[in-house]
Design a protein around this motif. Structure first.
Motif, PDB file in Angstrom:
ATOM      1  N   GLN A  68      86.581  47.096   8.362  1.00  0.00           N
ATOM      2  CA  GLN A  68      85.376  47.110   8.331  1.00  0.00           C
ATOM      3  C   GLN A  68      84.534  45.952   7.903  1.00  0.00           C
ATOM      4  OE1 GLN A  68      83.847  49.873   9.782  1.00  0.00           O
ATOM      5  NE2 GLN A  68      85.640  51.091  10.090  1.00  0.00           N
ATOM      6  N   ARG A 346      80.869  32.137  -0.026  1.00  0.00           N
ATOM      7  CA  ARG A 346      81.536  33.050  -0.309  1.00  0.00           C
ATOM      8  C   ARG A 346      83.159  32.289  -0.933  1.00  0.00           C
ATOM      9  NH1 ARG A 346      80.885  36.656   3.358  1.00  0.00           N
ATOM     10  NH2 ARG A 346      82.144  35.717   4.937  1.00  0.00           N
ATOM     11  N   GLY A 349      82.201  29.080  -3.672  1.00  0.00           N
ATOM     12  CA  GLY A 349      81.519  29.258  -4.799  1.00  0.00           C
ATOM     13  C   GLY A 349      80.005  28.632  -5.053  1.00  0.00           C
ATOM     14  N   ASN A 370      72.174  41.738   3.159  1.00  0.00           N
ATOM     15  CA  ASN A 370      73.726  41.444   2.848  1.00  0.00           C
ATOM     16  C   ASN A 370      74.056  40.076   3.048  1.00  0.00           C
ATOM     17  OD1 ASN A 370      73.944  44.111   1.854  1.00  0.00           O
ATOM     18  ND2 ASN A 370      74.495  44.711   3.896  1.00  0.00           N
TER      19      ASN A 370
ATOM     20  N   ARG B  58      86.961  45.498  -8.590  1.00  0.00           N
ATOM     21  CA  ARG B  58      87.639  46.004  -7.358  1.00  0.00           C
ATOM     22  C   ARG B  58      87.817  47.281  -7.526  1.00  0.00           C
ATOM     23  NH1 ARG B  58      88.879  42.015  -3.033  1.00  0.00           N
ATOM     24  NH2 ARG B  58      87.538  40.347  -4.030  1.00  0.00           N
ATOM     25  N   ARG B  62      81.495  48.723  -2.993  1.00  0.00           N
ATOM     26  CA  ARG B  62      80.963  47.353  -2.926  1.00  0.00           C
ATOM     27  C   ARG B  62      79.699  47.631  -2.062  1.00  0.00           C
ATOM     28  NH1 ARG B  62      84.293  42.576  -4.232  1.00  0.00           N
ATOM     29  NH2 ARG B  62      83.623  42.930  -6.201  1.00  0.00           N
ATOM     30  N   SER B  63      78.541  47.647  -2.618  1.00  0.00           N
ATOM     31  CA  SER B  63      77.219  47.942  -1.982  1.00  0.00           C
ATOM     32  C   SER B  63      76.930  47.030  -0.670  1.00  0.00           C
ATOM     33  CB  SER B  63      76.081  48.500  -2.702  1.00  0.00           C
ATOM     34  OG  SER B  63      75.802  47.059  -3.538  1.00  0.00           O
ATOM     35  N   ALA B  64      77.077  45.765  -0.913  1.00  0.00           N
ATOM     36  CA  ALA B  64      76.970  44.687   0.033  1.00  0.00           C
ATOM     37  C   ALA B  64      77.635  44.825   1.260  1.00  0.00           C
ATOM     38  CB  ALA B  64      77.067  43.418  -0.885  1.00  0.00           C
ATOM     39  N   TYR B  65      78.770  45.298   1.068  1.00  0.00           N
ATOM     40  CA  TYR B  65      79.546  45.576   2.248  1.00  0.00           C
ATOM     41  C   TYR B  65      79.479  47.099   2.952  1.00  0.00           C
ATOM     42  CZ  TYR B  65      81.592  41.247   0.778  1.00  0.00           C
ATOM     43  OH  TYR B  65      81.282  39.904   0.437  1.00  0.00           O
ATOM     44  N   GLU B  66      78.231  47.147   3.694  1.00  0.00           N
ATOM     45  CA  GLU B  66      77.745  48.554   3.695  1.00  0.00           C
ATOM     46  C   GLU B  66      78.871  49.157   4.776  1.00  0.00           C
ATOM     47  OE1 GLU B  66      76.697  45.793   4.970  1.00  0.00           O
ATOM     48  OE2 GLU B  66      76.465  45.995   7.102  1.00  0.00           O
ATOM     49  N   ARG B  67      79.472  48.836   5.633  1.00  0.00           N
ATOM     50  CA  ARG B  67      80.471  49.390   6.491  1.00  0.00           C
ATOM     51  C   ARG B  67      81.528  49.902   5.763  1.00  0.00           C
ATOM     52  NH1 ARG B  67      79.323  48.599  12.004  1.00  0.00           N
ATOM     53  NH2 ARG B  67      81.251  49.680  12.238  1.00  0.00           N
ATOM     54  N   ILE B  68      81.887  49.767   4.546  1.00  0.00           N
ATOM     55  CA  ILE B  68      83.097  50.233   4.021  1.00  0.00           C
ATOM     56  C   ILE B  68      82.544  51.807   3.474  1.00  0.00           C
ATOM     57  CG2 ILE B  68      84.691  50.302   2.138  1.00  0.00           C
ATOM     58  CD1 ILE B  68      84.925  47.938   3.975  1.00  0.00           C
ATOM     59  N   GLY B  72      85.840  57.652   2.225  1.00  0.00           N
ATOM     60  CA  GLY B  72      87.431  57.150   1.677  1.00  0.00           C
ATOM     61  C   GLY B  72      87.396  56.750   0.386  1.00  0.00           C
ATOM     62  N   THR B  73      86.412  56.226  -0.164  1.00  0.00           N
ATOM     63  CA  THR B  73      86.418  55.667  -1.401  1.00  0.00           C
ATOM     64  C   THR B  73      86.098  56.894  -2.567  1.00  0.00           C
ATOM     65  OG1 THR B  73      85.045  53.642  -0.674  1.00  0.00           O
ATOM     66  CG2 THR B  73      85.067  54.054  -2.991  1.00  0.00           C
ATOM     67  N   PHE B 220      89.312  32.654  -7.616  1.00  0.00           N
ATOM     68  CA  PHE B 220      87.905  32.929  -7.215  1.00  0.00           C
ATOM     69  C   PHE B 220      87.128  32.420  -8.375  1.00  0.00           C
ATOM     70  CE2 PHE B 220      87.772  36.119  -3.450  1.00  0.00           C
ATOM     71  CZ  PHE B 220      88.773  35.457  -2.958  1.00  0.00           C
ATOM     72  N   ALA B 225      83.416  31.400  -7.167  1.00  0.00           N
ATOM     73  CA  ALA B 225      83.056  32.450  -6.299  1.00  0.00           C
ATOM     74  C   ALA B 225      83.050  33.748  -6.666  1.00  0.00           C
ATOM     75  CB  ALA B 225      84.394  32.154  -5.124  1.00  0.00           C
ATOM     76  N   ALA B 226      82.241  34.517  -5.817  1.00  0.00           N
ATOM     77  CA  ALA B 226      81.994  36.066  -6.422  1.00  0.00           C
ATOM     78  C   ALA B 226      83.146  36.678  -6.420  1.00  0.00           C
ATOM     79  CB  ALA B 226      80.867  36.446  -5.493  1.00  0.00           C
ATOM     80  N   LEU B 227      83.363  37.879  -7.189  1.00  0.00           N
ATOM     81  CA  LEU B 227      84.727  38.405  -7.334  1.00  0.00           C
ATOM     82  C   LEU B 227      84.733  39.576  -6.210  1.00  0.00           C
ATOM     83  CD1 LEU B 227      85.121  38.432 -11.157  1.00  0.00           C
ATOM     84  CD2 LEU B 227      86.442  36.932  -9.379  1.00  0.00           C
TER      85      LEU B 227
END
Lengths: 456, 227
Positions: A68, A346, A349, A370, B58, B62-68, B72-73, B220, B225-227
């Motif tokens: 996804q 991403r 960093g 997003n 983890r 993860r709200s930024a990844y709206e398609r997940i 299921g979560t 990361f 980088a973001a985790l």
């Protein structure tokens, strides 16, 4: 003209800058038997296997969340494009050949041995439909960095002589000429002379000593030469002691994208040696995403020790110049949105750097929904934009990007990656879209306040 | 030797040995691999903190990844928490752990475990249904996924058969009152099957998750980088 260049001529006229569409594709290199291809792939994969990648290969729970997050899956709904499936032969090889219970797996033939046909089938999954953008790596509940695994799998595919036609051709040209797209030192020199004459700017080349070594991307040199002019204007305005070097200017690294570690190293060493030769304290990478990953995060490891100079992406460099008050700018009148290059933001960093530049410009920045670290890839990274057979798939993925740009509500869009700009140019032409992707560097150069009345 | 004696004696010993040694071997296969030094200049040196943050983050949606999909979560939360409550908060199971290790703690009321069991069963059934009907999960799935589902479900189902039985907690001196010896033996054997399968299949993610998340968190974080 070199025989190989005649065989793989560059296409200067298309919106997407690559080699011309091959009349007959050759997606396998070398005269190798199937057994040799598999053997070489497995040896390369084993060579790269470290403790972290072993943990990744052991950990997948087959939840499929990564699908996804992938623009190629989302726009095709074809399960084969699930990111973790793209490394399936290598998971299989790990379990059978090197995993903790490999002896059991082999004895009872629980996993079949990987075949050359499988590797050929996976070529499309590893190269055409993965930009290594790392969105999948962000959603994996097990924390598996799938993009990193694809990078390793590409090493194995290169060793097996199974790299797509166009990507092999540009990588080979880069290794041989120093540039994947014909921006040889001679061409660079001609471009500089033309730009200096045309725009009345000074572009120093081959200064024996300089504090800052600026590097370029062949896409910029050949397709967006205004980036060189913009660079010269910014550097002059900020008062840096800088140079370009004809022995180390090309920052794109198609060795890395194609999966050839030796070529990747050779290309990185050109930059490293050029910086050392001119005693630069700082090397600045151009508006190119993967160049940042290649040198900033992998360069020192290929060099075998810490680099004796600092490495910054141009967006970080501009942010620093603004922070230090070296740039006096005017506020852009149009509202702007920013497309984050995956390898800079991403994966690299440096997400905040471009925002700092926009803040310095006092620009009306409208983030995409997003955006930032979760940003959707343009679809052309990882070398995908060079592949003609991936066009349809890539353009479908680009539709997500168009939607994101439109939803930002901004009047103009800029990015800090020329490879992304190529994808946008191609998508724009294909969809007859009325948007154009601009450059962050150009934006800053266009808004320099030479009179010195703007904010600094 | 009765079936129950077998299940409480040699089979349990073998199962625990396979569980511990097998899991250790599987982890060793990961840790024995080389770790090359990273010479790139780190953006952040708080890599240990980053690794630990990744383990925690983890676990969160993860709200930024709206398609997940949240379905299921939430379902994964339901059966993971359900199973954890069954294993670690049900009085008979705490008694079992105490007999083996000498460690014990307060149990939750039985009705809580019954609710947790309902969540676990519904969650696992939903997870299997998704695995069988979702194109992506079906493609990714292999014997491990389905066998793991069976060995996870078996102890829950066989345990439910014992719920109505009278239970007398175990002490070091007194063996627990056995309800139906055959039912109890079957329940124990199903647990032992799970313990034996644990190191070989995906159940080991219960341990490996900490390794892979931590490593990604470290890498990361080095990059900023973001985790």
């Amino acid at each position: 003209m070199n025989e190989l260049d005649a065989k793989h001529p560059l296409d200067f006229d298309a919106p997407r800058f690559s080699i011309k569409k091959p009349v007959v594709r050759s997606d396998a290199q070398g005269e190798l038997s199937d057994a040799e291809r598999v053997d070489r792939a497995m040896k390369a994969f084993a060579r790269d296997m470290n403790s972290t990648t072993a943990a990744y290969l052991e950990s997948c729970v087959h939840c499929g969340h990564c699908a996804q997050a992938c623009h190629f899956y989302v726009t095709s709904q074809d399960a084969r494009y699930t990111p973790i499936w793209k490394v399936e032969p290598f998971k299989q090889a790990w379990k059978r050949e090197a995993g903790p219970f490999a002896w059991l797996t082999r004895t009872f033939d629980l996993k079949p041995a990987v075949t050359a046909d499988e590797l050929r089938e996976w070529q499309e999954l590893l190269y055409d439909s993965c930009t290594m953008c790392g969105r999948c790596s962000m959603v994996c509940p097990m924390g598996i960095d799938i993009a990193a695994l694809v990078g390793l799998a590409r090493h194995a595919m290169f060793e097996a002589g199974l790299v797509p036609h166009e990507l092999w051709a540009v990588a080979e040209r880069a290794e041989r000429e120093g540039s994947p797209l014909g921006a040889t030192p001679k061409v660079l020199k001609e471009r500089i002379e033309w730009l200096e004459d045309e725009h009345e700017v000074e572009i120093p080349l081959d200064k024996p000593k300089a504090e800052v070594l600026m590097t370029l991307s062949s896409i910029g040199i050949m397709k967006y030469p205004s980036s060189l002019t913009a660079l010269a204007k910014v550097m002059k305005h900020a008062g840096y002691d800088w140079t370009l070097r004809s022995d180390g200017y090309e920052a794109t690294n198609f060795g890395m994208l194609s999966g050839n570690l030796a070529w990747q190293k050779a290309l990185s060493l050109r930059l490293i040696n050029a910086a050392i030769a001119c005693e630069a304290k700082l090397l600045v990478l151009p508006e190119c995403g993967h160049a940042y990953g290649a040198l900033r995060w992998q360069g020192a490891n290929l060099y075998g020790k810490p680099l004796p100079f600092e490495v910054l992406h141009i967006s970080e460099f501009l942010a620093r110049a603004m922070r230090e008050g070296r740039l006096r700018t005017r506020r852009p009148t149009a509202s702007l949105t920013y497309h984050d290059p995956c390898q800079v933001s991403r994966r690299g960093g440096a997400t905040g750097a471009a925002r700092e530049v926009f803040a310095g410009l006092k620009a009306d920045l409208r983030e995409m929904p997003n955006g930032g670290d979760a940003n959707w890839c343009c679809g052309g990274g990882g070398g995908v934009v060079t592949l003609h057979r991936a066009d349809e798939h890539r353009r479908r993925a680009f539709a997500i990007k168009m939607k994101q740009v439109v939803e930002s509500g901004a009047e103009k869009a800029v990015t800090s990656c020329e490879n992304c700009r190529l994808s946008f140019d191609d998508g724009q032409a294909h969809y007859h879209w009325d948007r154009k992707m601009g450059s962050l560097l150009d934006l800053v150069a266009e808004h320099l306040d030479e009179a010195g009345t703007g904010p600094a | 030797m009765t079936l129950l004696e077998l299940a409480r004696g040699p089979v349990l010993t073998v199962a625990l040995l396979v569980f511990f040694l097998g899991t250790a071997w599987r982890l060793w296969a990961v840790f024995r691999r080389p770790r090359k030094p990273d010479y790139s200049a780190p953006r952040s040196s708080d890599t240990v903190g980053g690794g630990l943050r990744a383990i925690w983050q983890r676990m969160l949606p993860r709200s930024a990844y709206e398609r997940i999909g949240m379905t299921g979560t939430i379902n994964a939360y339901a059966y993971h928490i359900g199973i954890a409550v069954i294993v670690f908060a049900f009085a008979p199971h705490i008694g079992f752990i105490e007999r083996l290790t000498g460690l014990s703690w307060a149990a939750l009321p039985d009705w809580v475990t019954y609710i947790a069991t309902a969540f676990a069963i519904v969650g696992l059934v939903f997870a299997l249904a998704t695995r069988l009907t979702d194109d992506v999960q079906r493609l990714l799935s292999n014997f491990d996924d389905y066998f793991t589902w069976i060995v996870t479900m078996l102890p829950i189902v066989t345990g439910m058969a014992l719920i109505e039985q009278t239970y007398v907690p175990a002490t070091p001196m007194v063996a627990p009152a056995t309800p139906d010896p055959t039912l109890l033996a079957v329940h124990l054997l199903s647990l032992e099957l799970l313990l034996i399968w644990f190191p070989f299949g995906k159940l080991a993610h219960a341990v490996l998750v900490f390794v892979s998340r931590y490593r990604t968190g470290v890498e990361f974080t080095r990059k900023g980088a973001a985790l």
